[in-house]
Motif scaffolding. Structure first.
Motif, short mmCIF file in Angstrom:
data_model
loop_
_atom_site.label_atom_id
_atom_site.label_comp_id
_atom_site.label_asym_id
_atom_site.label_seq_id
_atom_site.Cartn_x
_atom_site.Cartn_y
_atom_site.Cartn_z
N LEU A 59 33.12 40.32 28.61
CA LEU A 59 31.74 40.23 28.79
C LEU A 59 30.99 41.50 29.65
O LEU A 59 30.19 41.79 29.94
CB LEU A 59 31.61 38.96 29.84
CG LEU A 59 31.81 37.73 29.30
CD1 LEU A 59 31.75 36.60 30.37
CD2 LEU A 59 30.86 37.37 28.14
N ASN A 60 32.22 42.64 29.86
CA ASN A 60 31.94 43.74 30.85
C ASN A 60 31.26 43.32 32.25
O ASN A 60 30.27 43.76 32.65
CB ASN A 60 31.16 44.74 29.99
CG ASN A 60 31.15 46.11 30.72
OD1 ASN A 60 32.30 46.53 31.42
ND2 ASN A 60 30.36 46.92 30.16
N ALA A 61 31.92 42.28 32.90
CA ALA A 61 31.48 41.60 34.03
C ALA A 61 32.51 41.33 34.93
O ALA A 61 33.79 41.15 34.53
CB ALA A 61 30.53 40.48 33.52
N HIS A 74 27.32 41.67 36.53
CA HIS A 74 27.54 42.62 35.06
C HIS A 74 27.72 43.86 35.38
O HIS A 74 27.13 44.49 36.60
CB HIS A 74 26.29 42.12 34.04
CG HIS A 74 26.56 42.76 33.01
ND1 HIS A 74 26.37 43.90 32.52
CD2 HIS A 74 27.00 42.14 31.66
CE1 HIS A 74 26.44 44.04 31.15
NE2 HIS A 74 27.26 42.96 30.50
N TYR A 75 28.37 44.61 34.66
CA TYR A 75 28.53 46.14 34.79
C TYR A 75 27.31 46.89 35.05
O TYR A 75 27.08 47.59 35.94
CB TYR A 75 29.38 46.56 33.83
CG TYR A 75 29.59 48.34 33.81
CD1 TYR A 75 30.66 48.82 34.51
CD2 TYR A 75 28.70 49.09 33.08
CE1 TYR A 75 30.71 49.99 34.83
CE2 TYR A 75 29.04 50.38 33.46
CZ TYR A 75 29.88 51.03 34.06
OH TYR A 75 30.12 52.36 34.06
N ARG A 129 23.57 34.89 40.30
CA ARG A 129 23.78 36.20 39.57
C ARG A 129 23.57 37.19 41.09
O ARG A 129 22.76 37.14 41.85
CB ARG A 129 22.51 36.27 38.70
CG ARG A 129 22.58 37.72 37.90
CD ARG A 129 23.48 37.42 36.88
NE ARG A 129 23.49 38.96 36.12
CZ ARG A 129 22.99 39.08 34.65
NH1 ARG A 129 22.44 37.97 34.02
NH2 ARG A 129 23.10 40.23 34.19
N PHE A 140 28.41 35.87 39.40
CA PHE A 140 28.48 36.66 38.13
C PHE A 140 27.94 37.99 38.49
O PHE A 140 26.82 38.08 38.86
CB PHE A 140 27.83 36.17 37.01
CG PHE A 140 27.89 36.75 35.55
CD1 PHE A 140 29.14 36.94 34.86
CD2 PHE A 140 26.89 37.44 35.33
CE1 PHE A 140 29.08 37.36 33.62
CE2 PHE A 140 26.96 38.09 34.10
CZ PHE A 140 28.00 38.25 33.15
N VAL A 184 33.65 47.64 33.36
CA VAL A 184 33.89 47.06 34.48
C VAL A 184 35.50 47.10 34.82
O VAL A 184 35.64 47.32 36.16
CB VAL A 184 33.61 45.57 34.43
CG1 VAL A 184 34.46 44.68 33.84
CG2 VAL A 184 33.38 45.00 35.81
N THR A 231 23.54 41.44 42.05
CA THR A 231 23.42 42.92 41.76
C THR A 231 24.17 43.74 42.85
O THR A 231 24.00 43.24 44.04
CB THR A 231 21.94 43.38 41.66
OG1 THR A 231 21.76 44.59 41.36
CG2 THR A 231 21.37 43.02 42.76
N ASP A 288 24.52 45.78 36.33
CA ASP A 288 24.15 45.56 37.73
C ASP A 288 24.53 46.16 38.81
O ASP A 288 24.21 46.08 39.96
CB ASP A 288 24.07 44.03 37.93
CG ASP A 288 23.13 43.24 36.84
OD1 ASP A 288 22.02 43.60 36.72
OD2 ASP A 288 23.45 42.22 36.55
#
Length: 558
Positions: free
Chosen positions: A88-90, A104-105, A172, A102, A147, A174, A107
């Protein structure tokens, strides 16, 4: 002479009547009014805070926040990376919530390396607070990176909530930290100044950009919000210093923190709503709690000292939402079926993936203009109610609307244009597609928190679903028994009884009403409060501190 005076008076009365009549017609033909009065009503209860936004007394936004839930968009945490998900690259990050958050890359932000180095230095030397203005920034991270190359399991990381937990998902995150104010948004570890695209004047954009660049500290980026247009340098400079102070306070707290830990808490939901929507059209802000009133009063005094008198503490006996006719609007606006005009109605369904809205003409009387004209009329009215419902329920993600079929391309375009015009007032980011060949309109709307879903159906408070109740004629006798128990057994002298408005009217009926009989017999300091949120034969007792007294079990034990 006297006859002439009578004729003139009669002519004046007729003229006034005609003027009022045409004003009435104008209002009912939905002519656009120049000024829309906006009011905010805040209902603070022991378990939750409800915030209602009214435009011309009509409910357009409603937010409910449980007081025992600390998670909120904008909160900053020192978290720990728990798991990397290369597919998921997270990554999943522990910030103290029952489900890992969660991240993500994409973010992480372009300046993640600089932020990470700064945090490490701050945590390694807990006696000295570092200055970001003297910090040497590192190169930006690779936009096409992974990530796995950037984060490690167990790594401490500074993150901010960007979306609250929705359904079965955690929050979520950042790593691009920001501090939002009324006019500006401060971005540590950046150096860019961005101007809101809604500011149309190029001269004003240039003025604001030059002004912010001259007053902002080094290694801080700034986003200039739309409401900053034409503001003086003193106002912008004052808010910028306040936001920088928030960041400095975070650093002090960061050095004492253990992972996971809350570093910065966003302002309360009420102040957050005020910050985003406050405008000169605000006429009143009503609050029923002393502490919340003081918080809002202080905030309005800070951002608009000349308007601080619009904040008012509500001290009435009626529940604040009943007093402003909000409870009734909530009952009629939520639920699966929503009526809106001449028998037409909407059916609103929620699924995990999307929201579906079906438009029905119902038993609406048909005009002689034909089916196409009728369909356009119903669809335009439905568009207005749907735009309101999206704001009211805070529906996000994908929304699919099944309008009544129309064959004329011009009518389909009219409906699309009208929907775009109505949605322009929505602060959430959204995108609207034209009607498909099947008559469906698709809308995507920013989803930050779960859609507000209020159950408007009422369980029978007497039989609890069994289907049989005691004789309703004896209901007031049971109430008197409970008042007697409250006064004689529990020794409570000052209390209030909340009942349905119809029951309250019956108890208040007559010169020597039941209410006065109970007062004379039991307690002179007893109040009877009609409460629209209660079912027909439901009742609640509250003590002098407005805390509920549960007598349902007490009376059974007696």
């Amino acid at each position: 002479m006297e006859e002439h005076s009578k004729v003139c008076s009669l002519f004046f009365i007729v003229l006034c009547f005609n003027k009022s009549y045409y004003l009435y017609l104008a209002f009912n033909n939905n002519l656009k009014r120049i000024d829309v009065s906006t009011e905010l009503v805040v209902d603070v209860q022991p378990k939750e805070v409800s915030i209602a936004l009214l435009d011309d007394k009509r409910l357009v936004e409603l937010q409910k926040e449980a007081r025992n839930i600390s998670f909120s968009v904008g909160d900053i945490y020192l978290g720990r990376v728990k798991k990397l998900m290369p597919g998921l690259n997270a990554a999943f990050v522990d910030v103290g919530y029952e489900k890992d958050a969660f991240l993500h890359y994409l973010d992480l932000g372009s300046q993640f390396n600089s932020c990470e180095k700064f945090i490490k230095q701050s945590l390694s030397d807990r006696k000295r607070v570092l200055s970001i203005s003297k910090f040497n920034m590192l190169p930006e991270i690779d936009k096409e990176g992974t990530v796995s190359e950037t984060l490690k399991v167990g790594q401490e990381i500074l993150v901010q909530i960007s979306k609250e937990p929705i359904s079965s998902k955690g929050p979520r995150l950042t790593a691009e930290i920001s501090f939002a104010g009324r006019f500006l948004v401060l971005l540590p570890f950046s150096d860019k100044v961005s101007i809101s695209q809604k500011i149309k004047s190029n001269e004003e954009k240039a003025r604001l950009k030059q002004l912010i660049q001259s007053i902002k500290p080094k290694n801080f980026g700034v986003i200039v919000r739309t409401v900053a247009e034409n503001k003086r340098v003193a106002e912008l400079d004052n808010e910028l210093k306040t936001l920088v102070k928030c960041w400095e306070d975070c650093l002090v707290k960061l050095q004492k923190a253990k992972t996971p830990s809350l570093i910065f808490e966003e302002t309360g939901r009420t102040v957050g709503v005020l910050r985003d929507i406050f405008s000169p059209s605000f006429e009143n802000i009503y609050v029923n709690d002393e502490d919340a009133y003081q918080q809002i009063y202080n905030y309005v005094s800070l951002i608009a000292p000349e308007r601080k008198d619009i904040v008012k503490l509500y001290k009435g006996d009626l529940p604040i939402f009943d007093n402003f006719a909000i409870t009734k609007q909530i009952k009629s606006s939520f639920g699966k079926t929503v009526s809106f005009k001449n028998g037409a109605y909407l059916i609103i369904e929620h699924t995990e993936a999307l929201h579906v809205i079906d438009v029905n003409s119902g038993n609406r009387s048909k005009s002689t203009a034909g089916q196409e004209s009728n369909a356009l009329d119903v669809n335009l009215a439905a568009a207005e109610e749907i735009a309101r419902q999206l704001r009211l329920r805070d529906m996000g993600g994908i929304i699919v609307i099944d309008y009544i079929d129309m064959m004329e391309p011009d009518n389909r375009q009219k409906l699309y244009d009208r929907m775009k015009e109505l949605m322009a007032q929505d602060r959430a980011r959204h995108n609207i597609l034209p009607l498909s060949k099947f008559g469906l309109m698709q809308i995507t709307r920013q989803r930050v928190r779960p859609a507000l879903d209020i159950n408007t159906s009422e369980d029978c408070p007497t039989c609890y679903g069994k289907g049989t109740i005691r004789p309703s004629i004896l209901f007031t006798d049971r109430l008197e028994d409970k008042i007697s128990y409250l006064v004689h057994k529990l020794k409570v002298k000052k209390f209030s009884l909340h009942v349905h408005p119809f029951i309250a009217a019956f108890i208040n009926k007559g010169f020597f009403s039941l209410k006065w009989q109970w007062r004379c017999k039991y307690a002179f300091r007893f109040k009877l409060i009609p409460n629209q949120s209660l079912a027909f034969l439901e009742y609640k007792f509250y003590d002098g501190n407005n805390s509920e007294i549960d007598l349902k079990e007490e009376i059974e034990i007696k």
